[in-house]
Design a protein around this motif. Structure first.
Motif, mmCIF file in Angstrom:
data_model
loop_
_atom_site.group_PDB
_atom_site.id
_atom_site.type_symbol
_atom_site.label_atom_id
_atom_site.label_comp_id
_atom_site.label_asym_id
_atom_site.label_seq_id
_atom_site.Cartn_x
_atom_site.Cartn_y
_atom_site.Cartn_z
ATOM 1 N N HIS A 229 42.819 48.574 41.297
ATOM 2 C CA HIS A 229 41.544 48.278 41.953
ATOM 3 C C HIS A 229 40.519 49.281 41.449
ATOM 4 O O HIS A 229 40.727 50.485 41.539
ATOM 5 N N ARG A 230 39.409 48.769 40.933
ATOM 6 C CA ARG A 230 38.398 49.608 40.305
ATOM 7 C C ARG A 230 37.047 49.589 41.002
ATOM 8 O O ARG A 230 36.159 50.354 40.645
ATOM 9 N N GLU B 3 43.118 51.225 47.888
ATOM 10 C CA GLU B 3 43.634 51.929 46.713
ATOM 11 C C GLU B 3 44.815 51.163 46.151
ATOM 12 O O GLU B 3 45.718 50.767 46.889
ATOM 13 N N GLN B 4 44.779 50.925 44.848
ATOM 14 C CA GLN B 4 45.918 50.284 44.208
ATOM 15 C C GLN B 4 45.928 50.696 42.749
ATOM 16 O O GLN B 4 44.984 50.441 42.018
ATOM 17 N N GLU B 5 47.000 51.350 42.345
ATOM 18 C CA GLU B 5 47.191 51.723 40.953
ATOM 19 C C GLU B 5 48.609 51.356 40.564
ATOM 20 O O GLU B 5 49.564 51.797 41.195
ATOM 21 N N GLU C 56 37.776 42.839 42.520
ATOM 22 C CA GLU C 56 38.038 44.264 42.735
ATOM 23 C C GLU C 56 38.812 44.910 41.585
ATOM 24 O O GLU C 56 38.913 46.136 41.494
ATOM 25 N N HIS C 57 39.320 44.107 40.669
ATOM 26 C CA HIS C 57 40.064 44.635 39.524
ATOM 27 C C HIS C 57 39.151 45.005 38.355
ATOM 28 O O HIS C 57 39.605 45.589 37.377
ATOM 29 N N ASP D 206 35.486 47.033 37.070
ATOM 30 C CA ASP D 206 34.474 47.977 37.529
ATOM 31 C C ASP D 206 33.209 47.157 37.801
ATOM 32 O O ASP D 206 33.152 45.958 37.496
ATOM 33 N N LYS D 207 32.201 47.768 38.375
ATOM 34 C CA LYS D 207 31.015 47.009 38.802
ATOM 35 C C LYS D 207 30.320 46.306 37.629
ATOM 36 O O LYS D 207 29.908 45.151 37.745
ATOM 37 N N GLU D 208 30.176 46.984 36.496
ATOM 38 C CA GLU D 208 29.505 46.371 35.350
ATOM 39 C C GLU D 208 30.283 45.152 34.860
ATOM 40 O O GLU D 208 29.703 44.093 34.624
ATOM 41 N N GLN D 209 31.582 45.298 34.723
ATOM 42 C CA GLN D 209 32.417 44.172 34.299
ATOM 43 C C GLN D 209 32.389 43.055 35.345
ATOM 44 O O GLN D 209 32.348 41.879 35.003
ATOM 45 N N GLY D 210 32.421 43.441 36.623
ATOM 46 C CA GLY D 210 32.401 42.461 37.701
ATOM 47 C C GLY D 210 31.128 41.638 37.705
ATOM 48 O O GLY D 210 31.161 40.418 37.911
ATOM 49 N N ASN D 211 29.998 42.289 37.475
ATOM 50 C CA ASN D 211 28.730 41.565 37.404
ATOM 51 C C ASN D 211 28.740 40.571 36.249
ATOM 52 O O ASN D 211 28.292 39.429 36.392
#
Length: 107
Positions: free
Chosen positions: A75-76, A64-66, A32-33, A35-40
């Motif tokens: 969390h992104r 939500e976490q910043e 969750e830290h 973004d979707k592209e980086q996570g993939n």
């Protein structure tokens, strides 16, 4: 027992590792830290370095976490079972708060 300890950005460290060198890769509350592209990309690299099982845990709900002092803690993204299935995870352990997904990566 750990024989190697790598400190750094996972997206920079993982590509430097040899394919299939680990029997087990654990990524607990990390996904969750990104973004979707980086996570993939992260998930693909975890599977590439594994010759066994990758286990990923991520919250079922977006939280939500910043953290101003440490942006790596922000969390992104939010991941669903379908997202993880599309990344090659085919088994899920029951848990009320987290998606716990398993991919078998025998090379």
């Amino acid at each position: 027992m750990h024989t190697n300890l790598f400190i750094g950005d996972a997206l920079e460290v993982l590509p430097t590792l040899e394919a299939g060198i680990y029997d087990l890769v654990l990524a607990i509350d990390i996904l969750e830290h990104f973004d979707k592209e980086q996570g993939n990309l992260f998930l693909k690299e975890c599977q590439r370095v594994c010759n066994g099982t990758v286990l990923v845990s991520t919250p079922k709900d977006f939280i939500e976490q910043e953290v101003t002092a440490n942006p790596f803690e922000n969390h992104r993204s939010h991941w669903t079972e379908q997202d993880l299935r599309m990344c090659g995870f085919d088994s899920f352990l029951p848990n009320s708060l987290s998606l716990i997904a398993i991919a078998n990566c025998k090379q």
